[in-house]
Design a protein around this motif. Structure first.
Motif, PDB file in Angstrom:
ATOM      1  N   LEU A  92       9.025  41.192  43.056  1.00 43.08           N
ATOM      2  CA  LEU A  92       8.773  40.957  44.474  1.00 43.08           C
ATOM      3  C   LEU A  92       7.937  39.706  44.675  1.00 43.08           C
ATOM      4  CD1 LEU A  92       8.196  43.815  46.856  1.00 43.08           C
ATOM      5  CD2 LEU A  92       6.818  41.823  47.164  1.00 43.08           C
ATOM      6  N   VAL A  93       6.922  39.546  43.833  1.00 44.69           N
ATOM      7  CA  VAL A  93       6.061  38.374  43.960  1.00 44.69           C
ATOM      8  C   VAL A  93       6.849  37.102  43.644  1.00 44.69           C
ATOM      9  CG1 VAL A  93       4.029  37.250  43.058  1.00 44.69           C
ATOM     10  CG2 VAL A  93       3.992  39.684  43.454  1.00 44.69           C
ATOM     11  N   SER A  94       7.687  37.158  42.595  1.00 40.75           N
ATOM     12  CA  SER A  94       8.527  35.991  42.284  1.00 40.75           C
ATOM     13  C   SER A  94       9.430  35.667  43.459  1.00 40.75           C
ATOM     14  CB  SER A  94       9.387  36.264  41.060  1.00 40.75           C
ATOM     15  OG  SER A  94       8.611  36.729  40.018  1.00 40.75           O
ATOM     16  N   ILE A 146       6.073  31.559  40.609  1.00 41.16           N
ATOM     17  CA  ILE A 146       7.189  31.987  39.762  1.00 41.16           C
ATOM     18  C   ILE A 146       6.838  31.808  38.286  1.00 41.16           C
ATOM     19  CG2 ILE A 146       9.551  31.426  39.101  1.00 41.16           C
ATOM     20  CD1 ILE A 146      10.068  30.774  42.008  1.00 41.16           C
ATOM     21  N   SER A 182       8.038  44.622  36.047  1.00 38.84           N
ATOM     22  CA  SER A 182       7.920  45.654  37.073  1.00 38.84           C
ATOM     23  C   SER A 182       8.448  45.143  38.414  1.00 38.84           C
ATOM     24  CB  SER A 182       6.473  46.068  37.223  1.00 38.84           C
ATOM     25  OG  SER A 182       5.740  45.013  37.789  1.00 38.84           O
ATOM     26  N   ASP A 221       1.880  45.446  36.621  1.00 39.13           N
ATOM     27  CA  ASP A 221       2.927  46.198  35.938  1.00 39.13           C
ATOM     28  C   ASP A 221       2.907  47.664  36.398  1.00 39.13           C
ATOM     29  OD1 ASP A 221       4.969  46.812  34.369  1.00 39.13           O
ATOM     30  OD2 ASP A 221       3.998  46.379  32.460  1.00 39.13           O
ATOM     31  N   SER A 252       6.916  44.967  41.199  1.00 40.53           N
ATOM     32  CA  SER A 252       5.960  44.093  41.890  1.00 40.53           C
ATOM     33  C   SER A 252       6.110  42.657  41.428  1.00 40.53           C
ATOM     34  CB  SER A 252       4.525  44.534  41.611  1.00 40.53           C
ATOM     35  OG  SER A 252       4.367  45.874  41.848  1.00 40.53           O
ATOM     36  N   VAL A 253       6.306  42.472  40.124  1.00 43.32           N
ATOM     37  CA  VAL A 253       6.451  41.110  39.599  1.00 43.32           C
ATOM     38  C   VAL A 253       7.685  40.448  40.201  1.00 43.32           C
ATOM     39  CG1 VAL A 253       6.917  39.798  37.508  1.00 43.32           C
ATOM     40  CG2 VAL A 253       5.196  41.574  37.483  1.00 43.32           C
ATOM     41  N   MET A 299       4.258  34.408  37.208  1.00 45.27           N
ATOM     42  CA  MET A 299       4.806  35.754  37.080  1.00 45.27           C
ATOM     43  C   MET A 299       5.648  35.876  35.814  1.00 45.27           C
ATOM     44  SD  MET A 299       3.902  37.923  39.238  1.00 45.27           S
ATOM     45  CE  MET A 299       2.350  37.440  39.907  1.00 45.27           C
ATOM     46  N   LEU A 323       0.084  46.343  46.724  1.00 43.44           N
ATOM     47  CA  LEU A 323       0.399  44.976  47.131  1.00 43.44           C
ATOM     48  C   LEU A 323       0.290  44.874  48.648  1.00 43.44           C
ATOM     49  CD1 LEU A 323       1.208  42.962  45.016  1.00 43.44           C
ATOM     50  CD2 LEU A 323       3.569  43.232  45.699  1.00 43.44           C
TER      51      LEU A 323
END
Lengths: 300, 351
Positions: free
Chosen positions: A96-98, B334, A91, B351, A93-94, B337, B92
């Protein structure tokens, strides 16, 4: 005074537009909110520092080498981090977080290698150019617009590269493929375009744009490891203000932000110049979320 | 026969039949959710004893682990605050450093300018934070994921700029030194570090009770519904927008406990403690520990607070350790995630 500030706003706006265009290419085609663009921006200035100051190469050679490394840094991020996530259809968000993770790593590595203090590329006072102000009366105190040589370069190089890229994006096959990827990347694959290869190209081009903007600013005012984030935010806001739907929107947004910051410096104080960026962001998000150039969509 | 059933049911199985063997006291303690509150205490002391035994310097003052414990509790409360917004509701938020900072400054304002006692100052900070949270929650109603994140980062930057530049009130980069130590209800003058531990535990227990109720309540389920599918919740007749406003107000209010506690514990605050870096640090708690439940926050806060101590234990020079810590956080983020988006002990995978 106003004219002088508007010219300054126009110059910094051109650089913002450059970085925003790079961000826009990546954001529109890969749908990744690439916060690590800030780290790419910072890294470019330090690559220049490394080649020019530490390895004593020529200025032009250092810039070219620096931009090359910057581009590959962006590509490395795509290959090492985003590509596996993309294959798993992670997704937004994932991603963006990475991206936050990558930014943290790169910025702190830079701080560890080169230290936290401000570094300067060109020492000494730069050469100054004076232009006659066409709008001021003969007895005005602001008859002349004063620009430093780096500023002149900033504007000219940015403007040329932006125009070049916009032409490439709208006229050539390469640009059309990128636009197609922006619209529907899975569909483009059907037509025999290697999506993964194009993503690498997109990241390279986008990162080089950020790097060029960074180098143009670094030559003028120097840099520290944390310069990237405010510029990234300006770029992201520029993309939204101008309109996410088009590349020229990012350019327009960049100039608009440059002007608004100059106006704030004139009317209030340089302390509050970052506030206007977010004021504009909130105003646009609330009242015109599709941006200046965007077409209004019917709400569902 | 009892042995056979014991083998089949794992320890974490909650549906033990009434005829089955009664769980051992240790298992019962493990299942009892309030035992999580002992975790910071336990881990900090184990860590302290471990590092003391293996370090050349030997045992340091007992105040040192207590000091760590207060900071861990502050970050657990912040973790709960952001867990509500990000883990339960799925928004977020990179702006909790701002709420943390605003409440610290408001508490100091109450204590030093208005000359009111600590608890009224805390309540003032909570109310003010709830009011400010409207600035974030109202945009969140209309904005999609990425835009919302950007708007919240914008909010964070604006708050930082105000704290840094409004020198008439905040003294800007010089910070505010000499914040008075709190006196509660005119009776209890908090001064020693262990008293701060008690105070932080009182706050933590309050927040924890709220969350353990929320976890099982209909409100808690509704906001998890917003996270998973907003449209479904709306179709059930719930006002999603109002819910988001509530969520942010509550979350900001909880963050105020941390801010107030930090201000009176450190007795010195300056804007650099409340920038975007801090917001990223706070959100790392739930990225690493995991969000959407009660236990993730504890593990996350313990991890982010104890990792720097670990580096110090490995004789890393301080200048390198600060950057190295951040690099490790980035790497962990990283890797998590990619392979385990729920974090160490979370329920929600973004998700």
């Amino acid at each position: 005074m106003l004219i002088q500030l508007l010219v300054n706003g126009c110059i910094s706006g051109a650089v913002y537009a450059l970085v925003a265009l790079g961000f826009s290419i990546i954001y529109r085609s890969t749908k990744i909110f690439h916060i690590a663009h800030a780290a790419v921006y910072t890294a470019a200035a330090y690559f220049l520092y490394m080649f020019f100051i530490q390895l004593h190469l020529g200025l032009v050679t250092s810039i070219v080498l620096g931009l090359f490394c910057t581009g590959w840094l962006g590509v490395l991020m795509e290959i090492a981090v985003y590509r596996p996530l993309f294959k798993e259809e992670a997704s937004g968000s994932v991603m963006l977080v990475s991206s936050i993770g990558i930014m943290t790593i790169v910025v702190n590595t830079i701080a560890m290698l080169w230290g936290n203090e401000t570094k300067i590329i060109l020492s000494g006072i730069s050469e100054v150019k004076k232009f006659t102000n066409p709008f001021a009366g003969a007895d005005s105190a602001f008859k002349e617009i004063i620009l430093t040589m780096p500023q002149v370069y900033q504007f000219c190089i940015s403007a040329v590269i932006i125009l070049l890229l916009l032409i490439v994006l709208s006229r050539t096959k390469f640009g059309k493929k990128i636009k197609a990827i922006c619209d529907n990347d899975r569909l483009v694959e059907i037509f025999g375009v290697s999506l993964l290869r194009y993503r690498v190209k997109i990241f390279f081009v986008g990162s080089v744009m950020a790097g060029l903007g960074s180098i143009l600013f670094a030559v003028d005012v120097g840099m520290d490891p944390y310069v990237g984030m405010p510029i990234l935010l300006i770029a992201a806001v520029a993309v939204i203000v101008g309109g996410v739907e088009s590349f020229s929107g990012a350019v327009l947004g960049g100039f608009l932000l440059g002007f608004s910051k100059a106006l704030v410096v004139w009317k209030m104080s340089a302390k509050w110049e970052n506030m206007i960026v977010f004021l504009l962001l909130i105003l646009f998000l609330l009242f015109r979320p599709e941006g200046i150039l965007g077409r209004r969509k019917r709400r569902v | 026969m009892t042995n056979a059933t014991n083998h089949q049911s794992p320890i974490t199985d909650h549906s033990s039949s009434p005829l089955g063997p009664s769980p051992s006291p240790l298992t019962r303690l493990y299942r009892w959710k309030y035992s999580l509150l002992l975790l910071p205490l336990l881990v900090t002391f184990l860590f302290y004893i471990f590092t003391s035994i293996f370090s050349a310097a030997g045992f340091r003052s007992i105040n040192y682990p207590l000091h760590m414990l207060v900071m861990i509790n502050i970050y657990i409360i912040l973790g709960f605050s952001i867990n509500l917004v990000t883990g339960y509701t799925g928004l977020l938020s990179l702006g909790h450093g701002a709420f943390y900072g605003i409440s610290a400054y408001i508490t100091v304002l109450g204590l030093m300018v208005l000359k009111i006692p600590f608890l009224p100052a805390l309540i003032l900070a909570i109310l003010f934070n709830m009011l400010i949270s409207l600035l974030v929650s109202l945009p969140s109603i209309r904005l999609k994921q990425d835009y919302f994140v950007l708007a919240v980062i914008g909010f964070q930057m604006v708050v930082y700029t105000i704290l840094y530049n409004w020198t008439g009130v905040t003294r800007g980069p010089y910070g505010i030194p000499g914040i008075p130590r709190p006196k509660l209800l005119g009776l209890w003058q908090v001064g020693e570090v262990w008293e701060y531990v008690v105070l932080s535990y009182i706050f933590l227990i309050l927040v924890f009770i709220y969350f353990s109720k929320l976890d099982r309540s209909s409100f808690g389920r509704v906001i998890k519904g917003i996270r998973d599918d907003e449209l479904v919740v709306a179709s059930m007749g719930r006002n999603v927008n109002l819910m988001k406003v509530y969520i942010f107000a509550i979350s900001a209010g909880i963050a105020a406990f941390s801010g107030a506690l930090f201000a009176v514990f450190a007795t010195y605050i300056d804007p650099t403690s409340f920038g975007l870096e801090e917001s990223i640090f706070i959100i790392m708690i739930i990225f690493i520990g995991g969000s959407g439940n009660l236990k993730g926050v504890f593990w996350g806060a313990l991890f982010v607070e104890l990792l720097p101590e670990m580096l110090r234990f490995l004789q890393m020079p301080d200048a390198v350790a600060a950057n190295l810590r951040q690099i490790l956080f980035g790497l962990i983020l990283i890797v998590l995630m990619r392979f385990k988006p729920t974090g160490f002990a979370g329920d929600y995978d973004y998700d």
